[in-house]
Design a protein around this motif. Structure first.
Motif, PDB file in Angstrom:
ATOM      1  N   VAL B  93       0.844  -1.190   0.000  1.00 44.41           N
ATOM      2  CA  VAL B  93       0.000   0.000   0.000  1.00 44.41           C
ATOM      3  C   VAL B  93       0.887   1.250   0.000  1.00 44.41           C
ATOM      4  CG1 VAL B  93      -1.718   1.296   1.314  1.00 44.41           C
ATOM      5  CG2 VAL B  93      -1.830  -1.203   1.251  1.00 44.41           C
ATOM      6  N   PRO B  94       0.698   2.131  -0.983  1.00 44.37           N
ATOM      7  CA  PRO B  94       1.511   3.356  -1.029  1.00 44.37           C
ATOM      8  C   PRO B  94       1.299   4.215   0.224  1.00 44.37           C
ATOM      9  CG  PRO B  94       0.293   3.050  -3.075  1.00 44.37           C
ATOM     10  CD  PRO B  94      -0.238   2.053  -2.113  1.00 44.37           C
ATOM     11  N   ASP B  95       2.353   4.918   0.592  1.00 45.52           N
ATOM     12  CA  ASP B  95       2.308   5.758   1.798  1.00 45.52           C
ATOM     13  C   ASP B  95       1.151   6.753   1.789  1.00 45.52           C
ATOM     14  OD1 ASP B  95       4.385   4.525   2.985  1.00 45.52           O
ATOM     15  OD2 ASP B  95       5.906   6.041   2.488  1.00 45.52           O
ATOM     16  N   ARG B  96       0.842   7.281   0.606  1.00 46.67           N
ATOM     17  CA  ARG B  96      -0.185   8.330   0.581  1.00 46.67           C
ATOM     18  C   ARG B  96      -1.511   7.824   1.160  1.00 46.67           C
ATOM     19  NH1 ARG B  96      -2.035   9.273  -5.747  1.00 46.67           N
ATOM     20  NH2 ARG B  96      -3.846  10.275  -4.833  1.00 46.67           N
ATOM     21  N   PHE B  97      -1.793   6.538   0.970  1.00 46.63           N
ATOM     22  CA  PHE B  97      -3.063   6.011   1.482  1.00 46.63           C
ATOM     23  C   PHE B  97      -2.998   5.741   2.983  1.00 46.63           C
ATOM     24  CE2 PHE B  97      -3.274   4.626  -3.064  1.00 46.63           C
ATOM     25  CZ  PHE B  97      -4.197   5.591  -3.428  1.00 46.63           C
ATOM     26  N   ILE B  98      -1.809   5.317   3.421  1.00 51.80           N
ATOM     27  CA  ILE B  98      -1.648   5.115   4.863  1.00 51.80           C
ATOM     28  C   ILE B  98      -1.809   6.454   5.582  1.00 51.80           C
ATOM     29  CG2 ILE B  98      -0.008   4.402   6.646  1.00 51.80           C
ATOM     30  CD1 ILE B  98       1.107   2.402   4.561  1.00 51.80           C
ATOM     31  N   LEU B 100      -3.395   9.087   4.432  1.00 53.50           N
ATOM     32  CA  LEU B 100      -4.778   9.534   4.271  1.00 53.50           C
ATOM     33  C   LEU B 100      -5.671   8.933   5.362  1.00 53.50           C
ATOM     34  CD1 LEU B 100      -7.053  10.897   2.503  1.00 53.50           C
ATOM     35  CD2 LEU B 100      -7.273   8.665   1.392  1.00 53.50           C
ATOM     36  N   LEU B 101      -5.557   7.640   5.557  1.00 47.43           N
ATOM     37  CA  LEU B 101      -6.406   6.986   6.553  1.00 47.43           C
ATOM     38  C   LEU B 101      -6.085   7.471   7.965  1.00 47.43           C
ATOM     39  CD1 LEU B 101      -6.663   3.335   5.171  1.00 47.43           C
ATOM     40  CD2 LEU B 101      -8.428   5.099   5.203  1.00 47.43           C
ATOM     41  N   GLU B 102      -4.794   7.729   8.201  1.00 47.82           N
ATOM     42  CA  GLU B 102      -4.432   8.245   9.529  1.00 47.82           C
ATOM     43  C   GLU B 102      -5.025   9.628   9.750  1.00 47.82           C
ATOM     44  OE1 GLU B 102      -0.198   7.914   9.593  1.00 47.82           O
ATOM     45  OE2 GLU B 102      -0.257   5.835  10.311  1.00 47.82           O
ATOM     46  N   LEU B 104      -7.736  10.859   8.314  1.00 44.93           N
ATOM     47  CA  LEU B 104      -9.183  10.717   8.474  1.00 44.93           C
ATOM     48  C   LEU B 104      -9.511  10.289   9.901  1.00 44.93           C
ATOM     49  CD1 LEU B 104     -10.129   8.948   5.115  1.00 44.93           C
ATOM     50  CD2 LEU B 104     -10.756  11.267   5.817  1.00 44.93           C
ATOM     51  N   GLU B 105      -8.722   9.354  10.368  1.00 44.12           N
ATOM     52  CA  GLU B 105      -8.933   8.831  11.709  1.00 44.12           C
ATOM     53  C   GLU B 105      -8.707   9.912  12.751  1.00 44.12           C
ATOM     54  OE1 GLU B 105      -7.689   4.493  13.253  1.00 44.12           O
ATOM     55  OE2 GLU B 105      -6.068   5.945  13.116  1.00 44.12           O
ATOM     56  N   GLU B 108     -11.488  12.465  12.778  1.00 39.48           N
ATOM     57  CA  GLU B 108     -12.668  11.898  13.414  1.00 39.48           C
ATOM     58  C   GLU B 108     -12.523  11.923  14.931  1.00 39.48           C
ATOM     59  OE1 GLU B 108     -15.135   8.296  11.743  1.00 39.48           O
ATOM     60  OE2 GLU B 108     -13.753   7.572  13.275  1.00 39.48           O
ATOM     61  N   LYS B 109     -11.322  11.587  15.377  1.00 38.22           N
ATOM     62  CA  LYS B 109     -11.074  11.530  16.810  1.00 38.22           C
ATOM     63  C   LYS B 109     -11.212  12.923  17.435  1.00 38.22           C
ATOM     64  CE  LYS B 109      -8.120   9.368  20.201  1.00 38.22           C
ATOM     65  NZ  LYS B 109      -6.815   9.598  20.773  1.00 38.22           N
ATOM     66  N   GLU B 112     -14.770  13.831  17.730  1.00 40.92           N
ATOM     67  CA  GLU B 112     -15.424  13.089  18.812  1.00 40.92           C
ATOM     68  C   GLU B 112     -15.078  13.677  20.189  1.00 40.92           C
ATOM     69  OE1 GLU B 112     -14.335   9.036  18.304  1.00 40.92           O
ATOM     70  OE2 GLU B 112     -15.667   8.764  16.585  1.00 40.92           O
TER      71      GLU B 112
END
Lengths: 192, 114
Positions: B93-98, B100-102, B104-105, B108-109, B112
């Motif tokens: 998985v390319p870094d850009r997606f890792i 991105l998900l971090e 987003l997370e 969200e946190k 919250e």
């Protein structure tokens, strides 16, 4: 990777991460270009994340993500239809310039031929023939009838064979000539 | 009632083939219009429409293409399709997606926590 672990979204994040390789593979086979594919994957992930409430727990996350990705791709295609058609025309022309050797299909030729297929046929072929979805799953991803998927897959296979021109004359008689002409015509039309 | 005038004209259907050989079987059906003999006749009745519908079938030449496809060619196309797919599917998985998900997370946190 050191990331603060959020208990609530951790499993989802992990599932998404695990599905990214598949999404990228699907995206590349759809659009034939890794950079554009990664943009599609990024958009898909963002949409998925923001619309998680519309995902039904327990259903197939992979199929859901594939659906988002293909919808994104096809609406983009409609936006840039002209550009895409030009693009395909160029590829078809290249294909006519470099005919495949008898009995062996070069990987580059195969990629070009795949990209010459109409997008809906290419999608059906990839979902069923590479991503391992059933006809029923592919139909629900593409939002069409199972019979439509089947006929798209059949047409895609026939078209690929014709384009790659590897039908051997001694086995198929006059019809191989017809298929070769079809392949040529596609190339010529694309070049003009 | 209908018994008198029904029998001769009603027999037009079987007349073309079986009538002369089996008049005793053909007649009761037309007259009585039911019962055991009638269903028996129904089963035995020569199928007249078959000949007509066969003539209307489209020429088999129309369906040439996929019957002609070489099986080994199809296998080769399938292998290449899967190879193209798995070339990409097996990449890390390319870094850009890792990242991105971090992100987003993390977003969200933060939301919250407010």
């Amino acid at each position: 990777m050191s990331s603060g672990s959020n208990i609530a979204s951790q499993p989802l994040k992990q599932s998404l991460l695990g599905l990214i390789p598949n999404l990228r593979a699907f995206a590349v086979s759809l659009c034939g270009d890794i950079e554009r594919a990664d943009d599609l994957v990024q958009e898909t992930l963002l949409k998925a994340w923001n619309h998680l409430d519309s995902f039904q727990e327990g259903t197939n996350l992979r199929a859901w993500l594939f659906t988002i990705l293909r919808n994104t791709y096809f609406s983009e295609c409609r936006r840039r239809r002209r550009e895409v058609e030009d693009h395909d025309g160029t590829k078809a022309a290249e294909l006519a310039v470099h005919p495949a050797q008898q009995g062996h299909i070069d990987m580059q030729d195969f990629r070009r031929a795949l990209n010459v297929l109409p997008p809906d046929q290419r999608e059906a072929l990839v979902l069923v023939g590479a991503a391992g979805f059933s006809y029923e799953e592919a139909a629900s991803i593409s939002g069409c009838a199972v019979g439509t998927i089947k006929s798209r897959v059949n047409r895609a296979r026939a078209r690929l064979s014709a384009l790659l021109g590897v039908v051997t004359a001694h086995e198929f008689g006059p019809d191989s000539a017809t298929e070769a002409i079809v392949a040529r015509t596609v190339g010529v039309r694309g070049a003009t | 009632m209908s018994e008198k005038n029904s029998s001769p004209p009603r027999l037009t259907a079987p007349a073309e083939s079986g009538e002369s050989e089996r008049p005793d079987l053909a007649r009761p059906r037309a007259q009585q219009g039911g019962r055991g003999e009638a269903t028996f006749m129904h089963n035995r009745k020569p199928n007249q429409q078959q000949g007509k519908s066969e003539q209307r079938l489209p020429s088999p030449r129309y369906s040439v293409p996929h019957g002609m496809l070489d099986r080994s060619l199809q296998a080769q196309l399938g292998r290449q399709l899967r190879a193209i797919y798995s070339d990409v599917a097996e990449e890390p998985v390319p870094d850009r997606f890792i990242r991105l998900l971090e992100e987003l997370e993390a977003t969200e946190k933060r939301e919250e926590d407010r």
